[in-house]
Design a protein around this motif. Sequence first.
Motif, PDB file in Angstrom:
ATOM      1  N   ARG A 124      10.535  -0.061 -10.831  1.00  0.00           N
ATOM      2  CA  ARG A 124       9.579   0.251  -9.776  1.00  0.00           C
ATOM      3  C   ARG A 124       9.646  -0.775  -8.643  1.00  0.00           C
ATOM      4  O   ARG A 124      10.207  -1.854  -8.802  1.00  0.00           O
ATOM      5  CB  ARG A 124       8.150   0.283 -10.343  1.00  0.00           C
ATOM      6  N   THR A 125       9.024  -0.422  -7.525  1.00  0.00           N
ATOM      7  CA  THR A 125       9.043  -1.300  -6.351  1.00  0.00           C
ATOM      8  C   THR A 125       8.377  -2.647  -6.640  1.00  0.00           C
ATOM      9  O   THR A 125       7.488  -2.746  -7.498  1.00  0.00           O
ATOM     10  CB  THR A 125       8.325  -0.633  -5.154  1.00  0.00           C
ATOM     11  N   ARG A 126       8.772  -3.662  -5.888  1.00  0.00           N
ATOM     12  CA  ARG A 126       8.134  -4.975  -6.011  1.00  0.00           C
ATOM     13  C   ARG A 126       7.048  -5.160  -4.956  1.00  0.00           C
ATOM     14  O   ARG A 126       6.558  -6.282  -4.772  1.00  0.00           O
ATOM     15  CB  ARG A 126       9.164  -6.107  -5.882  1.00  0.00           C
ATOM     16  N   CYS A 127       6.654  -4.101  -4.248  1.00  0.00           N
ATOM     17  CA  CYS A 127       5.567  -4.206  -3.264  1.00  0.00           C
ATOM     18  C   CYS A 127       4.360  -4.903  -3.914  1.00  0.00           C
ATOM     19  O   CYS A 127       3.899  -4.486  -4.990  1.00  0.00           O
ATOM     20  CB  CYS A 127       5.170  -2.818  -2.770  1.00  0.00           C
ATOM     21  N   ALA A 128       3.855  -5.934  -3.251  1.00  0.00           N
ATOM     22  CA  ALA A 128       2.792  -6.768  -3.842  1.00  0.00           C
ATOM     23  C   ALA A 128       1.523  -5.958  -4.127  1.00  0.00           C
ATOM     24  O   ALA A 128       0.815  -6.237  -5.100  1.00  0.00           O
ATOM     25  CB  ALA A 128       2.476  -7.921  -2.901  1.00  0.00           C
ATOM     26  N   TYR A 129       1.235  -4.963  -3.303  1.00  0.00           N
ATOM     27  CA  TYR A 129       0.012  -4.176  -3.492  1.00  0.00           C
ATOM     28  C   TYR A 129       0.153  -3.226  -4.681  1.00  0.00           C
ATOM     29  O   TYR A 129      -0.808  -2.936  -5.381  1.00  0.00           O
ATOM     30  CB  TYR A 129      -0.327  -3.383  -2.224  1.00  0.00           C
ATOM     31  N   PHE A 130       1.373  -2.751  -4.898  1.00  0.00           N
ATOM     32  CA  PHE A 130       1.624  -1.901  -6.063  1.00  0.00           C
ATOM     33  C   PHE A 130       1.351  -2.680  -7.354  1.00  0.00           C
ATOM     34  O   PHE A 130       0.844  -2.134  -8.332  1.00  0.00           O
ATOM     35  CB  PHE A 130       3.079  -1.402  -6.033  1.00  0.00           C
ATOM     36  N   GLN A 131       1.666  -3.972  -7.322  1.00  0.00           N
ATOM     37  CA  GLN A 131       1.536  -4.788  -8.533  1.00  0.00           C
ATOM     38  C   GLN A 131       0.140  -5.386  -8.712  1.00  0.00           C
ATOM     39  O   GLN A 131      -0.108  -6.072  -9.694  1.00  0.00           O
ATOM     40  CB  GLN A 131       2.574  -5.918  -8.504  1.00  0.00           C
ATOM     41  N   GLN A 142       3.933   7.547   6.462  1.00  0.00           N
ATOM     42  CA  GLN A 142       2.576   7.006   6.624  1.00  0.00           C
ATOM     43  C   GLN A 142       2.008   6.603   5.280  1.00  0.00           C
ATOM     44  O   GLN A 142       1.238   5.659   5.168  1.00  0.00           O
ATOM     45  CB  GLN A 142       1.667   8.071   7.252  1.00  0.00           C
ATOM     46  N   ALA A 143       2.418   7.319   4.224  1.00  0.00           N
ATOM     47  CA  ALA A 143       1.827   7.108   2.903  1.00  0.00           C
ATOM     48  C   ALA A 143       2.393   5.893   2.181  1.00  0.00           C
ATOM     49  O   ALA A 143       1.716   5.304   1.324  1.00  0.00           O
ATOM     50  CB  ALA A 143       2.019   8.354   2.036  1.00  0.00           C
ATOM     51  N   CYS A 144       3.637   5.493   2.493  1.00  0.00           N
ATOM     52  CA  CYS A 144       4.273   4.410   1.719  1.00  0.00           C
ATOM     53  C   CYS A 144       5.463   3.831   2.476  1.00  0.00           C
ATOM     54  O   CYS A 144       6.282   4.586   3.019  1.00  0.00           O
ATOM     55  CB  CYS A 144       4.721   4.944   0.360  1.00  0.00           C
ATOM     56  N   VAL A 145       5.559   2.504   2.467  1.00  0.00           N
ATOM     57  CA  VAL A 145       6.671   1.817   3.134  1.00  0.00           C
ATOM     58  C   VAL A 145       7.418   0.924   2.134  1.00  0.00           C
ATOM     59  O   VAL A 145       8.057  -0.056   2.510  1.00  0.00           O
ATOM     60  CB  VAL A 145       6.166   0.997   4.348  1.00  0.00           C
ATOM     61  N   ALA A 146       7.365   1.298   0.865  1.00  0.00           N
ATOM     62  CA  ALA A 146       7.979   0.467  -0.184  1.00  0.00           C
ATOM     63  C   ALA A 146       9.499   0.543  -0.140  1.00  0.00           C
ATOM     64  O   ALA A 146      10.081   1.489   0.397  1.00  0.00           O
ATOM     65  CB  ALA A 146       7.497   0.931  -1.557  1.00  0.00           C
ATOM     66  N   THR A 147      10.130  -0.460  -0.740  1.00  0.00           N
ATOM     67  CA  THR A 147      11.581  -0.455  -0.935  1.00  0.00           C
ATOM     68  C   THR A 147      11.886  -0.385  -2.427  1.00  0.00           C
ATOM     69  O   THR A 147      11.062  -0.772  -3.264  1.00  0.00           O
ATOM     70  CB  THR A 147      12.230  -1.739  -0.380  1.00  0.00           C
ATOM     71  N   PRO A 195      -5.853  -1.056  -3.122  1.00  0.00           N
ATOM     72  CA  PRO A 195      -5.421   0.350  -3.051  1.00  0.00           C
ATOM     73  C   PRO A 195      -3.896   0.419  -2.983  1.00  0.00           C
ATOM     74  O   PRO A 195      -3.254  -0.550  -2.560  1.00  0.00           O
ATOM     75  CB  PRO A 195      -6.039   0.866  -1.750  1.00  0.00           C
ATOM     76  N   CYS A 196      -3.338   1.528  -3.355  1.00  0.00           N
ATOM     77  CA  CYS A 196      -1.886   1.748  -3.230  1.00  0.00           C
ATOM     78  C   CYS A 196      -1.612   3.210  -3.555  1.00  0.00           C
ATOM     79  O   CYS A 196      -1.886   3.661  -4.670  1.00  0.00           O
ATOM     80  CB  CYS A 196      -1.116   0.834  -4.185  1.00  0.00           C
ATOM     81  N   ASN A 197      -1.056   3.941  -2.573  1.00  0.00           N
ATOM     82  CA  ASN A 197      -0.777   5.368  -2.775  1.00  0.00           C
ATOM     83  C   ASN A 197       0.227   5.629  -3.886  1.00  0.00           C
ATOM     84  O   ASN A 197       0.213   6.687  -4.516  1.00  0.00           O
ATOM     85  CB  ASN A 197      -0.228   5.980  -1.482  1.00  0.00           C
ATOM     86  N   LYS A 198       1.115   4.683  -4.101  1.00  0.00           N
ATOM     87  CA  LYS A 198       2.125   4.885  -5.146  1.00  0.00           C
ATOM     88  C   LYS A 198       1.494   4.756  -6.531  1.00  0.00           C
ATOM     89  O   LYS A 198       1.809   5.509  -7.448  1.00  0.00           O
ATOM     90  CB  LYS A 198       3.269   3.863  -4.985  1.00  0.00           C
ATOM     91  N   ARG A 199       0.592   3.806  -6.667  1.00  0.00           N
ATOM     92  CA  ARG A 199      -0.068   3.590  -7.967  1.00  0.00           C
ATOM     93  C   ARG A 199      -1.244   4.533  -8.146  1.00  0.00           C
ATOM     94  O   ARG A 199      -1.466   5.062  -9.229  1.00  0.00           O
ATOM     95  CB  ARG A 199      -0.518   2.117  -8.059  1.00  0.00           C
ATOM     96  N   GLY A 205      -4.575   4.918  -0.277  1.00  0.00           N
ATOM     97  CA  GLY A 205      -4.202   4.221   0.951  1.00  0.00           C
ATOM     98  C   GLY A 205      -2.989   3.327   0.758  1.00  0.00           C
ATOM     99  O   GLY A 205      -2.532   3.103  -0.362  1.00  0.00           O
ATOM    100  N   CYS A 206      -2.477   2.832   1.900  1.00  0.00           N
ATOM    101  CA  CYS A 206      -1.300   1.957   1.861  1.00  0.00           C
ATOM    102  C   CYS A 206      -1.601   0.685   2.660  1.00  0.00           C
ATOM    103  O   CYS A 206      -1.347   0.634   3.859  1.00  0.00           O
ATOM    104  CB  CYS A 206      -0.078   2.666   2.449  1.00  0.00           C
ATOM    105  N   PRO A 207      -2.149  -0.343   2.014  1.00  0.00           N
ATOM    106  CA  PRO A 207      -2.461  -1.570   2.743  1.00  0.00           C
ATOM    107  C   PRO A 207      -1.230  -2.294   3.279  1.00  0.00           C
ATOM    108  O   PRO A 207      -1.342  -3.095   4.217  1.00  0.00           O
ATOM    109  CB  PRO A 207      -3.197  -2.425   1.701  1.00  0.00           C
ATOM    110  N   ALA A 208      -0.058  -1.991   2.741  1.00  0.00           N
ATOM    111  CA  ALA A 208       1.151  -2.693   3.192  1.00  0.00           C
ATOM    112  C   ALA A 208       1.490  -2.371   4.639  1.00  0.00           C
ATOM    113  O   ALA A 208       2.048  -3.198   5.355  1.00  0.00           O
ATOM    114  CB  ALA A 208       2.326  -2.319   2.291  1.00  0.00           C
ATOM    115  N   ARG A 209       1.166  -1.186   5.069  1.00  0.00           N
ATOM    116  CA  ARG A 209       1.527  -0.761   6.431  1.00  0.00           C
ATOM    117  C   ARG A 209       0.948  -1.721   7.471  1.00  0.00           C
ATOM    118  O   ARG A 209       1.624  -2.084   8.425  1.00  0.00           O
ATOM    119  CB  ARG A 209       1.037   0.683   6.653  1.00  0.00           C
TER     120      ARG A 209
HETATM  121  S1  SF4 Z   1       4.063   0.477   0.476  1.00  0.00           S
HETATM  122 FE1  SF4 Z   1       1.914   1.107   0.325  1.00  0.00          FE
HETATM  123  S2  SF4 Z   1       1.858   2.919  -1.003  1.00  0.00           S
HETATM  124 FE2  SF4 Z   1       3.906   2.010  -1.130  1.00  0.00          FE
HETATM  125  S3  SF4 Z   1       3.822   0.735  -2.954  1.00  0.00           S
HETATM  126 FE3  SF4 Z   1       3.248  -0.603  -1.244  1.00  0.00          FE
HETATM  127  S4  SF4 Z   1       1.010  -0.449  -0.953  1.00  0.00           S
HETATM  128 FE4  SF4 Z   1       1.691   1.179  -2.344  1.00  0.00          FE
END
Ligand code: SF4
Length: 330
Positions: free
Chosen positions: A115-122, A154-159, A127-131, A136-140
């Motif tokens: 899975r992504t290493r996006c800090a908000y996902f972990q 708009q929903a996710c910018v993860a790598t 909030p995190c749309n992926k989880r 919401g997507c606070p990373a944006r």
């Molecule tokens: S980019 Fe946004 S939606 Fe995607 S994993 Fe990170 S916080 Fe969640």
Amino acid sequence: MRPFAYERATDAAGAVAAIAQPGTMYLGGGTNLVDLMKLGVETPERLVDVSGLPYDRIEDAPGGGLRIGAAVRNSDLAADRAVRERYPLLARALLSGASGQLRNVATIGGNLLQRTRCAYFQDVSKPCNKRRPGSGCPAREGDHRNLAILGHSQACVATHPSDMAVAVAAIGGEVHVTGPDGERTIPIPGLHRLPGDEPQRDTVLEPGELVTALELEPLAPGLAARSTYRKVRDRASFSFAVVSVAAAVEVADGTVRDCRIALGAVAHGPWRAWRAEESLRGAPATEASFAAAADAELAQAEPLRDNAFKVPLARNLLVATLAELCEEVA
Ligand code: SF4
Ligand SMILES: Cc1cc2nc3c(=O)[nH]c(=O)nc-3n(C[C@H](O)[C@H](O)[C@H](O)COP(=O)(O)OP(=O)(O)OC[C@H]3O[C@@H](n4cnc5c(N)ncnc54)[C@H](O)[C@@H]3O)c2cc1C
């Protein structure tokens, strides 16, 4: 960590039957999943360990490619003679990932599906749309320095964090899966999807599908001989890519006859650089052509506030990698 039940699958049919029970997940080497369980991101009630299934072989595939069982360990794949000789970019990508200890445990199936290493996902307090779809997507607007510049929504910018998957995307191939509806193959590129409005889905796998093997297309010897994986990261080891490039080039009489290029750490999955490849095929093997190819690909980039640096970084890395591969033949 929440208590969970554990069982070892002895065959694929048993694993697929077991996963039908709600709250069950497959377990490979556990190097990603168990970390996510400790963080409370994943909360399975039952794990079905598929790392002992008889998918531990690396063998020639009909048609000249290579078939790699999903339970093969990352270190075994990197050390395999056929991989080193026929797919050197894959061996390099594997060796650039994680650490020796982790590679000894991590499986090919798990590596593709990490899975992504996006800090908000972990962080389950955020909030995190992926989880949690719809939260919401606070990373944006927040910390997105190492997130996507291509294909995000708009929903996710993860790598996607896998190094191996970038080399595999450049080589091409297919993933063999089995699931409640039987067996099927998924082309690569094509396993990982862009986030769109369903960022909770990293891949096109259906619920319960088990990855059994990865099959690589044959790579022409001329391409394999001039292929590599280069990774830019914040630390020299034990660190995920900021940007990476997997590339293979075949040059004759100063002209690029064929090429394969994929970028890593720039999108929701490994990014096959189709536009760069198209620009490069038939072009003189010069720095001007390499720069034009990089520009053709990165014209699609939509960087965020704090990751615009990745665009020139990806450009420079791609140009330098191609120049290095073509050095003695141009
Ligand atoms: S980019 Fe946004 S939606 Fe995607 S994993 Fe990170 S916080 Fe969640
Ligand atoms: C400190 C650290 C540094 C790292 N650095 C890097 C790095 O630089 N580059 C890099 O690429 N990776 C890195 N990694 C990630 C590492 O490569 C992955 O954790 C590993 O490849 C996952 O494989 P696994 O077998 O342990 O998967 P698991 O953790 O067991 O599983 C991962 C996911 O895949 C699913 N799964 C597993 N097998 C199957 C299957 N056969 N079919 C269907 N689903 C399956 C699981 O349910 C889970 O959702 C790092 C990890 C750590 C902890």
